[in-house]
Design an enzyme around this catalytic site. Structure first.
Site, PDB file in Angstrom:
ATOM      1  N   HIS A  12       0.870  -1.156  -0.094  1.00 29.57           N
ATOM      2  CA  HIS A  12       0.023  -0.029  -0.071  1.00 29.57           C
ATOM      3  C   HIS A  12       0.918   1.276   0.049  1.00 29.57           C
ATOM      4  O   HIS A  12       2.065   1.283   0.040  1.00 29.57           O
ATOM      5  CB  HIS A  12      -0.905   0.051   1.258  1.00 29.57           C
ATOM      6  CG  HIS A  12      -0.390   0.030   2.606  1.00 29.57           C
ATOM      7  ND1 HIS A  12       0.452  -0.875   3.231  1.00 29.57           N
ATOM      8  CD2 HIS A  12      -0.304   1.067   3.406  1.00 29.57           C
ATOM      9  CE1 HIS A  12       0.706  -0.601   4.299  1.00 29.57           C
ATOM     10  NE2 HIS A  12       0.244   0.573   4.607  1.00 29.57           N
ATOM     11  N   ASP A  45       5.031   5.122   5.461  1.00 29.66           N
ATOM     12  CA  ASP A  45       6.335   4.494   6.112  1.00 29.66           C
ATOM     13  C   ASP A  45       6.498   3.296   5.124  1.00 29.66           C
ATOM     14  O   ASP A  45       7.841   2.587   5.332  1.00 29.66           O
ATOM     15  CB  ASP A  45       5.941   4.033   7.541  1.00 29.66           C
ATOM     16  CG  ASP A  45       4.787   3.173   7.601  1.00 29.66           C
ATOM     17  OD1 ASP A  45       3.704   3.518   7.066  1.00 29.66           O
ATOM     18  OD2 ASP A  45       4.408   2.158   8.386  1.00 29.66           O
ATOM     19  N   HIS A  46       5.831   2.927   4.189  1.00 30.99           N
ATOM     20  CA  HIS A  46       5.978   1.694   3.583  1.00 30.99           C
ATOM     21  C   HIS A  46       6.682   1.956   2.235  1.00 30.99           C
ATOM     22  O   HIS A  46       7.104   0.998   1.408  1.00 30.99           O
ATOM     23  CB  HIS A  46       4.786   0.951   3.271  1.00 30.99           C
ATOM     24  CG  HIS A  46       4.214   0.018   4.222  1.00 30.99           C
ATOM     25  ND1 HIS A  46       4.412  -1.410   4.556  1.00 30.99           N
ATOM     26  CD2 HIS A  46       3.654   0.560   5.614  1.00 30.99           C
ATOM     27  CE1 HIS A  46       3.764  -1.410   5.821  1.00 30.99           C
ATOM     28  NE2 HIS A  46       3.453  -0.599   6.446  1.00 30.99           N
ATOM     29  N   HIS A  77      -7.218  -2.164   5.354  1.00 32.16           N
ATOM     30  CA  HIS A  77      -6.462  -1.141   6.075  1.00 32.16           C
ATOM     31  C   HIS A  77      -7.440   0.200   5.826  1.00 32.16           C
ATOM     32  O   HIS A  77      -6.644   1.249   6.155  1.00 32.16           O
ATOM     33  CB  HIS A  77      -5.113  -0.972   5.301  1.00 32.16           C
ATOM     34  CG  HIS A  77      -4.232  -0.418   6.235  1.00 32.16           C
ATOM     35  ND1 HIS A  77      -3.952  -0.469   7.438  1.00 32.16           N
ATOM     36  CD2 HIS A  77      -3.063   0.461   5.913  1.00 32.16           C
ATOM     37  CE1 HIS A  77      -3.147   0.235   7.928  1.00 32.16           C
ATOM     38  NE2 HIS A  77      -2.510   0.959   7.087  1.00 32.16           N
TER      39      HIS A  77
END
Length: 276
Positions: free
Chosen positions: A61, A65-66, A151
């Protein structure tokens, strides 16, 4: 055999000992980088892997932070690959817009490097593939399937199932328990799942942090997902709050209330080899 290396087990909560969310999966001769949080290439280097070795980047996604080090992955692969091959980036709808914006931000750097190095004549070559579900990869004996996770309000989000030579590893990404992940993880040899300690997060004084309970799985919920799906091994990552050394058994005990199989938990660079 599929080798799983937790490159980054951290979260948006900065931890000097943990890089941002990222997992390396070696299946056959292929290396898949799943998400690219802060410090990912430093951890990859410690695992003996460079950006040029990555077969494809999979994004679960588009939470910051990813994807914090997306620009680093793109740039470092570009300047260290002497036989230019496109980097496949596979992610949910919206991925192309993020990649295009990243390349736009890198435009000055790209022009500097092309202007200075005679052997760099083209900008980074990226192939973006957006999926909401279904088969996303079938090459070199490796098959990857994506399925929607939950999410929300972040959407769409994906989980990935990587299969090779009869072995399957599923990467859940950030999600609450959902049918999409249950189906994806069914019978997998291992499930890599992001987790939070709900009991600790509930005690935090900042409402913004407590809000993460709305759309992340607790340790117990992740373990229950593993049990429902009948997976072989549960691998925990993306610890919130940061996992304190010496408290691993506390986290493992919470997982054991729902899942009777092996539970892997540890620091960055933990490697788990999964086979039949």
């Amino acid at each position: 055999m599929i080798d799983v290396t937790l490159l980054g087990t951290g979260s948006p909560m900065v931890d000097p000992n943990r890089a941002g969310p990222s997992t390396l999966v070696k299946a056959g001769d292929s290396l898949f980088l799943v998400d690219c949080g802060r410090g990912v290439l430093m951890r990859a280097a410690a695992a003996g892997v460079g950006a040029a070795n990555i077969t494809a980047l999979l994004l679960t996604h588009l939470h910051s932070d990813h994807i914090t080090d997306l620009s680093d992955v793109i740039t470092t692969r570009w300047v260290t690959t002497f036989v230019p091959t496109p980097l496949p980036i596979i992610g949910p709808p919206g991925t192309k817009a993020v990649v295009d914006a990243t390349l736009a931000a890198l435009a000055p750097d790209i022009s500097y490097r092309i202007g200075h190095h005679p052997d760099i004549t083209e900008p980074p070559s990226i192939q973006v593939h957006e999926y909401a579900s279904g088969q996303v990869w079938d090459d070199g004996g490796v098959r990857i399937t994506a399925a929607p996770t939950d999410h929300r309000p972040v959407e769409p989000t994906l989980g990935f199932r990587i299969e090779h030579d009869g072995v399957a590893v599923v990467l859940a990404g950030d999600t609450v328990p959902c049918a999409g992940l249950d189906d994806l993880a069914k019978g997998a040899n291992a499930l890599v799942h992001t987790v939070i300690r709900a009991d600790l997060v509930e005690q935090m004084p900042v409402q913004r942090i407590r809000d993460i309970l709305d759309y992340h799985s607790s340790v117990e919920q992740a373990a229950a997902t593993a049990a429902r799906a009948g997976v072989g091994t549960l691998v925990l990552t993306h610890y919130v709050p940061p996992l304190v050394p010496g408290q691993e058994d506390q986290w493992r005990a919470k997982a054991a209330t729902e899942f009777s199989g092996p539970v892997e938990i540890g620091n960055d660079l933990l490697q788990v080899s999964v086979g039949n």
